[in-house]
Design a protein around this motif. Sequence first.
Motif, mmCIF file in Angstrom:
data_model
loop_
_atom_site.group_PDB
_atom_site.id
_atom_site.type_symbol
_atom_site.label_atom_id
_atom_site.label_comp_id
_atom_site.label_asym_id
_atom_site.label_seq_id
_atom_site.Cartn_x
_atom_site.Cartn_y
_atom_site.Cartn_z
ATOM 1 N N ILE A 1 -6.660 6.677 1.063
ATOM 2 C CA ILE A 1 -6.907 6.077 -0.251
ATOM 3 C C ILE A 1 -8.110 5.142 -0.196
ATOM 4 N N GLU A 2 -8.233 4.368 0.855
ATOM 5 C CA GLU A 2 -9.406 3.496 1.006
ATOM 6 C C GLU A 2 -10.686 4.323 1.068
ATOM 7 N N ASN A 3 -10.616 5.453 1.738
ATOM 8 C CA ASN A 3 -11.769 6.357 1.806
ATOM 9 C C ASN A 3 -12.113 6.908 0.420
ATOM 10 N N TYR A 4 -11.098 7.283 -0.355
ATOM 11 C CA TYR A 4 -11.296 7.776 -1.724
ATOM 12 C C TYR A 4 -12.027 6.712 -2.554
ATOM 13 N N ILE A 5 -11.549 5.476 -2.479
ATOM 14 C CA ILE A 5 -12.152 4.394 -3.261
ATOM 15 C C ILE A 5 -13.578 4.121 -2.802
ATOM 16 N N ALA B 1 1.481 -3.323 -2.802
ATOM 17 C CA ALA B 1 2.425 -4.440 -2.850
ATOM 18 C C ALA B 1 3.787 -4.005 -3.386
ATOM 19 N N GLU B 2 3.780 -3.129 -4.371
ATOM 20 C CA GLU B 2 5.030 -2.685 -4.997
ATOM 21 C C GLU B 2 5.762 -1.629 -4.169
ATOM 22 N N LEU B 3 5.026 -0.906 -3.329
ATOM 23 C CA LEU B 3 5.596 0.201 -2.549
ATOM 24 C C LEU B 3 5.300 0.009 -1.061
ATOM 25 N N PRO B 4 5.772 -1.100 -0.478
ATOM 26 C CA PRO B 4 5.396 -1.408 0.911
ATOM 27 C C PRO B 4 5.888 -0.402 1.946
ATOM 28 N N ASN B 5 6.939 0.338 1.634
ATOM 29 C CA ASN B 5 7.481 1.308 2.592
ATOM 30 C C ASN B 5 6.975 2.725 2.368
ATOM 31 N N ALA B 6 6.127 2.908 1.379
ATOM 32 C CA ALA B 6 5.599 4.242 1.077
ATOM 33 C C ALA B 6 4.417 4.560 1.982
ATOM 34 N N SER B 7 4.220 5.842 2.197
ATOM 35 C CA SER B 7 3.046 6.323 2.921
ATOM 36 C C SER B 7 1.958 6.645 1.915
ATOM 37 N N GLU B 8 0.740 6.779 2.423
ATOM 38 C CA GLU B 8 -0.410 7.078 1.573
ATOM 39 C C GLU B 8 -1.008 8.420 1.968
ATOM 40 N N LYS B 9 -1.446 9.156 0.965
ATOM 41 C CA LYS B 9 -2.131 10.419 1.220
ATOM 42 C C LYS B 9 -2.954 10.779 -0.015
ATOM 43 N N ILE B 10 -3.735 11.831 0.126
ATOM 44 C CA ILE B 10 -4.413 12.429 -1.024
ATOM 45 C C ILE B 10 -3.648 13.715 -1.337
ATOM 46 N N SER B 11 -3.163 13.818 -2.565
ATOM 47 C CA SER B 11 -2.413 14.995 -2.994
ATOM 48 C C SER B 11 -2.946 15.414 -4.353
ATOM 49 N N TYR B 12 -3.190 16.695 -4.522
ATOM 50 C CA TYR B 12 -3.820 17.196 -5.753
ATOM 51 C C TYR B 12 -5.159 16.515 -5.989
ATOM 52 N N ALA C 1 -6.076 8.143 -10.084
ATOM 53 C CA ALA C 1 -7.391 8.731 -9.809
ATOM 54 C C ALA C 1 -8.425 8.172 -10.774
ATOM 55 N N GLY C 2 -9.660 8.146 -10.299
ATOM 56 C CA GLY C 2 -10.756 7.700 -11.130
ATOM 57 C C GLY C 2 -11.402 8.862 -11.870
ATOM 58 N N PHE C 3 -11.646 8.667 -13.141
ATOM 59 C CA PHE C 3 -12.349 9.640 -13.967
ATOM 60 C C PHE C 3 -13.518 8.942 -14.656
ATOM 61 N N LYS C 4 -14.301 9.676 -15.388
ATOM 62 C CA LYS C 4 -15.536 9.141 -15.951
ATOM 63 C C LYS C 4 -15.299 7.890 -16.807
ATOM 64 N N HIS C 5 -14.294 7.923 -17.687
ATOM 65 C CA HIS C 5 -14.091 6.830 -18.628
ATOM 66 C C HIS C 5 -12.777 6.077 -18.445
ATOM 67 N N HIS C 6 -11.940 6.538 -17.528
ATOM 68 C CA HIS C 6 -10.635 5.900 -17.379
ATOM 69 C C HIS C 6 -10.073 6.082 -15.968
ATOM 70 N N LEU C 7 -9.092 5.254 -15.660
ATOM 71 C CA LEU C 7 -8.299 5.432 -14.460
ATOM 72 C C LEU C 7 -7.033 6.160 -14.890
ATOM 73 N N GLY C 8 -6.765 7.285 -14.262
ATOM 74 C CA GLY C 8 -5.555 8.038 -14.562
ATOM 75 C C GLY C 8 -4.427 7.563 -13.674
ATOM 76 N N PHE C 9 -3.253 7.385 -14.253
ATOM 77 C CA PHE C 9 -2.055 6.960 -13.519
ATOM 78 C C PHE C 9 -0.969 7.979 -13.806
ATOM 79 N N TYR C 10 -0.332 8.481 -12.759
ATOM 80 C CA TYR C 10 0.609 9.594 -12.863
ATOM 81 C C TYR C 10 1.949 9.210 -12.246
ATOM 82 N N PRO C 11 2.824 8.568 -13.035
ATOM 83 C CA PRO C 11 4.109 8.136 -12.519
ATOM 84 C C PRO C 11 5.245 9.136 -12.765
#
Length: 113
Positions: A4-8, A28-39, A54-64
């Motif tokens: 994720i740091e690489n993505y940013i 901070a909210e998900l301290p026990n979760a792992s990180e990856k790039i998916s889709y 994910a970052g897009f041209k005009h917005h940040l997309g959030f997929y919960p």
Amino acid sequence: MTPIENYIAHAPERQKSHLEQMYQLLKAELPNASEKISYGMPTFFTDENIVHFAGFKHHLGFYPTPGPIVKFADELKDYKTSKGAIQFPYTQELPENLIKQIVDYRKMELDQK
């Protein structure tokens, strides 16, 4: 550097502030979760994907996933949403408290499985 740091780090400058803010909030909210790039998107997961963003041209997309979007429909009325996505424009501050509530609800959904 995490995936994720690489993505940013490779995102356009206009997106980096919102991406970094979302990343730190989710870490901070998900301290026990792992990180990856998916889709092609930064993803926090445990036994399954919890949330993507994910970052897009005009917005940040959030997929919960769809459940939190239905649950918080009234609070999300000022944002463009679809079945599983929320768009946070770069011209606005991220609604941190709302994002935390959405993540908490998503964690509750997973705990009930």
